[in-house]
Design an enzyme around this catalytic site. Structure first.
Site, PDB file in Angstrom:
ATOM      1  N   GLY A 165       0.847  -1.193   0.000  1.00 22.22           N
ATOM      2  CA  GLY A 165       0.000   0.000   0.000  1.00 22.22           C
ATOM      3  C   GLY A 165       0.880   1.239   0.000  1.00 22.22           C
ATOM      4  O   GLY A 165       0.485   2.310   0.468  1.00 22.22           O
TER       5      GLY A 165
ATOM      6  N   ALA B  75       1.848   3.360  -2.100  1.00 20.83           N
ATOM      7  CA  ALA B  75       1.505   4.598  -2.815  1.00 20.83           C
ATOM      8  C   ALA B  75       0.391   5.368  -2.098  1.00 20.83           C
ATOM      9  O   ALA B  75       0.044   6.484  -2.504  1.00 20.83           O
ATOM     10  CB  ALA B  75       1.076   4.276  -4.249  1.00 20.83           C
TER      11      ALA B  75
ATOM     12  N   ARG C  29      -1.874   7.072   1.251  1.00 17.77           N
ATOM     13  CA  ARG C  29      -1.616   8.150   2.231  1.00 17.77           C
ATOM     14  C   ARG C  29      -0.745   7.636   3.381  1.00 17.77           C
ATOM     15  O   ARG C  29       0.246   8.259   3.752  1.00 17.77           O
ATOM     16  CB  ARG C  29      -2.953   8.684   2.795  1.00 17.77           C
ATOM     17  CG  ARG C  29      -3.747   9.530   1.828  1.00 17.77           C
ATOM     18  CD  ARG C  29      -5.090   9.951   2.429  1.00 17.77           C
ATOM     19  NE  ARG C  29      -6.021   8.832   2.511  1.00 17.77           N
ATOM     20  CZ  ARG C  29      -6.899   8.510   1.565  1.00 17.77           C
ATOM     21  NH1 ARG C  29      -7.002   9.247   0.479  1.00 17.77           N
ATOM     22  NH2 ARG C  29      -7.698   7.469   1.690  1.00 17.77           N
TER      23      ARG C  29
ATOM     24  N   ARG D 171       8.624  -1.718  -2.006  1.00 12.63           N
ATOM     25  CA  ARG D 171       7.347  -0.978  -1.957  1.00 12.63           C
ATOM     26  C   ARG D 171       6.381  -1.710  -2.892  1.00 12.63           C
ATOM     27  O   ARG D 171       6.736  -1.974  -4.048  1.00 12.63           O
ATOM     28  CB  ARG D 171       7.502   0.436  -2.515  1.00 12.63           C
ATOM     29  CG  ARG D 171       8.527   1.304  -1.857  1.00 12.63           C
ATOM     30  CD  ARG D 171       8.693   2.548  -2.738  1.00 12.63           C
ATOM     31  NE  ARG D 171       9.809   3.342  -2.260  1.00 12.63           N
ATOM     32  CZ  ARG D 171       9.689   4.552  -1.709  1.00 12.63           C
ATOM     33  NH1 ARG D 171       8.517   5.115  -1.601  1.00 12.63           N
ATOM     34  NH2 ARG D 171      10.751   5.193  -1.274  1.00 12.63           N
TER      35      ARG D 171
ATOM     36  N   ALA E 283      -3.289  -3.482  14.418  1.00 16.00           N
ATOM     37  CA  ALA E 283      -3.685  -2.411  15.343  1.00 16.00           C
ATOM     38  C   ALA E 283      -4.602  -1.426  14.631  1.00 16.00           C
ATOM     39  O   ALA E 283      -4.251  -0.918  13.561  1.00 16.00           O
ATOM     40  CB  ALA E 283      -2.437  -1.689  15.864  1.00 16.00           C
ATOM     41  N   PRO E 284      -5.762  -1.133  15.219  1.00 11.55           N
ATOM     42  CA  PRO E 284      -6.672  -0.194  14.552  1.00 11.55           C
ATOM     43  C   PRO E 284      -6.135   1.230  14.530  1.00 11.55           C
ATOM     44  O   PRO E 284      -6.563   2.036  13.711  1.00 11.55           O
ATOM     45  CB  PRO E 284      -7.958  -0.278  15.390  1.00 11.55           C
ATOM     46  CG  PRO E 284      -7.530  -0.792  16.720  1.00 11.55           C
ATOM     47  CD  PRO E 284      -6.335  -1.673  16.467  1.00 11.55           C
TER      48      PRO E 284
ATOM     49  N   HIS F 259     -13.434  12.042  10.424  1.00 12.03           N
ATOM     50  CA  HIS F 259     -12.325  11.745   9.500  1.00 12.03           C
ATOM     51  C   HIS F 259     -12.436  12.533   8.203  1.00 12.03           C
ATOM     52  O   HIS F 259     -13.497  13.059   7.865  1.00 12.03           O
ATOM     53  CB  HIS F 259     -12.312  10.251   9.158  1.00 12.03           C
ATOM     54  CG  HIS F 259     -11.692   9.396  10.225  1.00 12.03           C
ATOM     55  ND1 HIS F 259     -12.380   8.999  11.345  1.00 12.03           N
ATOM     56  CD2 HIS F 259     -10.441   8.881  10.343  1.00 12.03           C
ATOM     57  CE1 HIS F 259     -11.582   8.269  12.106  1.00 12.03           C
ATOM     58  NE2 HIS F 259     -10.398   8.184  11.535  1.00 12.03           N
TER      59      HIS F 259
ATOM     60  N   LYS G 268     -11.945   8.574   3.338  1.00  8.96           N
ATOM     61  CA  LYS G 268     -11.953   7.295   4.070  1.00  8.96           C
ATOM     62  C   LYS G 268     -13.100   6.430   3.543  1.00  8.96           C
ATOM     63  O   LYS G 268     -14.226   6.903   3.404  1.00  8.96           O
ATOM     64  CB  LYS G 268     -12.114   7.563   5.573  1.00  8.96           C
ATOM     65  CG  LYS G 268     -12.067   6.317   6.438  1.00  8.96           C
ATOM     66  CD  LYS G 268     -11.916   6.672   7.912  1.00  8.96           C
ATOM     67  CE  LYS G 268     -11.958   5.438   8.792  1.00  8.96           C
ATOM     68  NZ  LYS G 268     -10.927   4.445   8.456  1.00  8.96           N
TER      69      LYS G 268
ATOM     70  N   GLY H  47     -12.221   1.851  12.370  1.00 11.16           N
ATOM     71  CA  GLY H  47     -11.827   0.683  13.169  1.00 11.16           C
ATOM     72  C   GLY H  47     -11.537   1.069  14.605  1.00 11.16           C
ATOM     73  O   GLY H  47     -11.843   0.320  15.546  1.00 11.16           O
TER      74      GLY H  47
HETATM   75  N1  LIG Z   1      -3.979   1.719  12.142  1.00  6.46           N
HETATM   76  C1  LIG Z   1      -3.761   3.026  11.926  1.00  6.46           C
HETATM   77  O1  LIG Z   1      -3.124   3.725  12.727  1.00  6.46           O
HETATM   78  C2  LIG Z   1      -4.310   3.649  10.689  1.00  6.46           C
HETATM   79  C3  LIG Z   1      -5.038   2.883   9.842  1.00  6.46           C
HETATM   80  N2  LIG Z   1      -5.491   3.405   8.666  1.00  6.46           N
HETATM   81  C4  LIG Z   1      -6.143   2.463   7.773  1.00  6.46           C
HETATM   82  O2  LIG Z   1      -5.194   2.083   6.772  1.00  6.46           O
HETATM   83  C5  LIG Z   1      -5.869   1.807   5.546  1.00  6.46           C
HETATM   84  C6  LIG Z   1      -5.254   2.652   4.448  1.00  6.46           C
HETATM   85  O3  LIG Z   1      -5.547   4.017   4.680  1.00  6.46           O
HETATM   86  P1  LIG Z   1      -5.004   5.139   3.683  1.00  6.46           P
HETATM   87  O4  LIG Z   1      -3.527   5.045   3.555  1.00  6.46           O
HETATM   88  O5  LIG Z   1      -5.622   6.401   4.128  1.00  6.46           O
HETATM   89  O6  LIG Z   1      -5.686   4.672   2.311  1.00  6.46           O
HETATM   90  P2  LIG Z   1      -5.183   4.926   0.812  1.00  6.46           P
HETATM   91  O7  LIG Z   1      -6.356   4.623  -0.071  1.00  6.46           O
HETATM   92  O8  LIG Z   1      -4.522   6.253   0.704  1.00  6.46           O
HETATM   93  O9  LIG Z   1      -4.048   3.811   0.610  1.00  6.46           O
HETATM   94  C7  LIG Z   1      -4.283   2.459   0.366  1.00  6.46           C
HETATM   95  C8  LIG Z   1      -3.300   2.034  -0.726  1.00  6.46           C
HETATM   96  O10 LIG Z   1      -3.367   0.619  -0.892  1.00  6.46           O
HETATM   97  C9  LIG Z   1      -3.465   0.344  -2.276  1.00  6.46           C
HETATM   98  N3  LIG Z   1      -4.031  -0.969  -2.478  1.00  6.46           N
HETATM   99  C10 LIG Z   1      -5.332  -1.323  -2.676  1.00  6.46           C
HETATM  100  N4  LIG Z   1      -5.435  -2.650  -2.839  1.00  6.46           N
HETATM  101  C11 LIG Z   1      -4.179  -3.146  -2.720  1.00  6.46           C
HETATM  102  C12 LIG Z   1      -3.634  -4.456  -2.804  1.00  6.46           C
HETATM  103  N5  LIG Z   1      -4.401  -5.528  -3.041  1.00  6.46           N
HETATM  104  N6  LIG Z   1      -2.304  -4.623  -2.650  1.00  6.46           N
HETATM  105  C13 LIG Z   1      -1.492  -3.571  -2.454  1.00  6.46           C
HETATM  106  N7  LIG Z   1      -1.961  -2.285  -2.374  1.00  6.46           N
HETATM  107  C14 LIG Z   1      -3.283  -2.095  -2.498  1.00  6.46           C
HETATM  108  C15 LIG Z   1      -4.300   1.483  -2.809  1.00  6.46           C
HETATM  109  O11 LIG Z   1      -4.194   1.596  -4.231  1.00  6.46           O
HETATM  110  P3  LIG Z   1      -5.448   2.281  -5.033  1.00  6.46           P
HETATM  111  O12 LIG Z   1      -5.666   3.618  -4.407  1.00  6.46           O
HETATM  112  O13 LIG Z   1      -4.948   2.339  -6.437  1.00  6.46           O
HETATM  113  O14 LIG Z   1      -6.613   1.368  -4.829  1.00  6.46           O
HETATM  114  C16 LIG Z   1      -3.636   2.654  -2.086  1.00  6.46           C
HETATM  115  O15 LIG Z   1      -2.459   3.089  -2.719  1.00  6.46           O
HETATM  116  C17 LIG Z   1      -7.348   2.049   5.830  1.00  6.46           C
HETATM  117  O16 LIG Z   1      -7.970   0.831   6.172  1.00  6.46           O
HETATM  118  C18 LIG Z   1      -7.331   2.999   7.016  1.00  6.46           C
HETATM  119  O17 LIG Z   1      -8.496   2.934   7.778  1.00  6.46           O
HETATM  120  C19 LIG Z   1      -5.247   4.690   8.318  1.00  6.46           C
HETATM  121  C20 LIG Z   1      -4.562   5.515   9.151  1.00  6.46           C
HETATM  122  C21 LIG Z   1      -4.025   5.062  10.414  1.00  6.46           C
HETATM  123  O1  LIG Z   2      -8.661   5.895   7.460  1.00  6.34           O
HETATM  124  C1  LIG Z   2      -8.069   6.598   8.312  1.00  6.34           C
HETATM  125  O2  LIG Z   2      -7.630   7.723   8.060  1.00  6.34           O
HETATM  126  C2  LIG Z   2      -7.871   6.044   9.655  1.00  6.34           C
HETATM  127  N1  LIG Z   2      -8.228   4.811   9.879  1.00  6.34           N
HETATM  128  C3  LIG Z   2      -8.079   4.097  11.089  1.00  6.34           C
HETATM  129  C4  LIG Z   2      -9.434   3.703  11.631  1.00  6.34           C
HETATM  130  O3  LIG Z   2     -10.351   3.402  10.839  1.00  6.34           O
HETATM  131  O4  LIG Z   2      -9.585   3.628  12.843  1.00  6.34           O
HETATM  132  C5  LIG Z   2      -7.215   4.818  12.091  1.00  6.34           C
HETATM  133  C6  LIG Z   2      -7.372   6.309  12.106  1.00  6.34           C
HETATM  134  O5  LIG Z   2      -8.615   6.618  12.619  1.00  6.34           O
HETATM  135  C7  LIG Z   2      -7.204   6.865  10.687  1.00  6.34           C
END
Ligand SMILES: NC(=O)C1=CN([C@@H]2O[C@H](COP(=O)(O)OP(=O)(O)OC[C@H]3O[C@@H](n4cnc5c(N)ncnc54)[C@H](OP(=O)(O)O)[C@@H]3O)[C@@H](O)[C@H]2O)C=CC1
Ligand SMILES: O=C(O)C1=N[C@H](C(=O)O)C[C@H](O)C1
Length: 248
Positions: free
Chosen positions: A11, A13, A15, A35, A104-105, A134, A138, A144
């Site tokens: 993932g 590429a 955020r 990556r 971890a959520p 958010h 999202k 989560g």
């Molecule tokens: N635990 C924590 O602290 C946090 C958790 N999160 C969670 O993390 C996840 C990602 O969030 P965020 O970065 O904002 O989302 P993004 O959409 O910015 O990033 C997800 C990336 O994964 C890619 N992707 C999709 N399917 C696949 C696959 N099968 N294999 C590899 N890469 C893939 C997407 O590509 P494409 O866009 O081309 O589909 C995209 O580049 C969410 O579930 C979010 O809730 C977010 C922030 C903090």
């Molecule tokens: O998608 C997000 O941005 C985030 N996702 C996680 C969640 O669903 O709990 C963690 C954080 O809230 C950011």
């Protein structure tokens, strides 16, 4: 002296994934081995010891199983984990007992503390609700983190023998009272300008307690992600929640 840990980011590429790549590259004891993003063949994960996954709920289980089957530890921030999916990871780890997976959520230290404080406080109040706020890109709701927070609060309320929270609502528009997570209403706001925020609201006659956490920048998740990467190597099996690596 600590050995360098080779890390693959899935993932990369996205955020979060792009921020994780920057954090790994900046850490003296970690090396960014690979990556991967949508459509890429994960292959041998570039010989990494730890794979970090921030993708989408439908892809993350497959990615984790791919890593575990190759003895690669995993640190997972992607949301959408059900008991069934966690059990599938547990089963896979049975065949790879030296491998560790941390799911971890939320990796922001303040969010982990919020969950802890909310669980601690829940048994003292009649009413308990969670509001998560958010960015509008999202894809899942509620977050989560909010679901986990509500589950922990519900567990504490049950253990204390608390009755259902008072609520005289007999008619409402669909969704007005939020999602029901084990009796704790969870409300989701999506607003341009926000990153990730959570408010836990507790109330009894004559007083309320509000616990609020704000992530204003995704850099806030990075110390927790790096703690996960450094610790998962020495923690075989499945760990759910960063709190287990923080002595909380
Ligand atoms: N635990 C924590 O602290 C946090 C958790 N999160 C969670 O993390 C996840 C990602 O969030 P965020 O970065 O904002 O989302 P993004 O959409 O910015 O990033 C997800 C990336 O994964 C890619 N992707 C999709 N399917 C696949 C696959 N099968 N294999 C590899 N890469 C893939 C997407 O590509 P494409 O866009 O081309 O589909 C995209 O580049 C969410 O579930 C979010 O809730 C977010 C922030 C903090
Ligand atoms: O998608 C997000 O941005 C985030 N996702 C996680 C969640 O669903 O709990 C963690 C954080 O809230 C950011």
């Amino acid at each position: 002296m600590r050995m360098t840990i080779r890390v693959a980011v899935i993932g990369a590429a996205g955020r979060m994934g792009s921020e994780v790549c920057r954090a790994v590259e900046a850490a003296g004891d970690l090396e960014l081995a690979g990556r991967y993003d949508v459509g890429d063949d994960l292959g041998d994960l570039a010989g990494a010891q730890v794979a970090v996954d921030f993708t989408v709920p439908d892809a993350t289980l497959g990615n984790v199983l791919h890593a575990v089957e190759r003895g690669v530890h995993a640190v997972v921030g992607t949301t959408g984990w059900s008991d069934e999916r966690l059990a599938a990871v547990g089963d896979a780890l049975g065949g790879s007992p030296a491998t560790g997976v941390l799911i971890a959520p939320n990796f922001a230290l303040g969010a982990v503390l919020t969950m802890k404080f909310a669980a601690e406080a829940a048994r003292f109040y009649e009413s308990a609700e969670v509001v998560e706020l958010h960015h509008p890109d999202k894809v899942d709701a509620p977050s989560g983190t909010a679901v986990r927070t509500a589950q922990l609060m519900a567990e504490a309320r049950r253990a204390a023998g608390l009755p259902e929270a008072p609520d005289a609502t007999t008619s409402s528009l669909p969704g007005a009272r939020g999602a029901d997570v084990e009796g704790v209403p969870v409300h989701a706001v999506r607003l341009r300008g926000l990153v990730a925020h959570e408010e836990v609201l507790l109330g009894s006659v004559g007083e309320t307690l509000t616990i609020r956490h704000d992530s204003f920048d995704r850099v806030s998740f990075m110390p927790g992600v790096l703690i996960g990467v450094r610790n998962v190597v020495g923690h075989p099996g499945l760990t759910v929640g960063l709190e287990h690596f923080l002595d909380l």
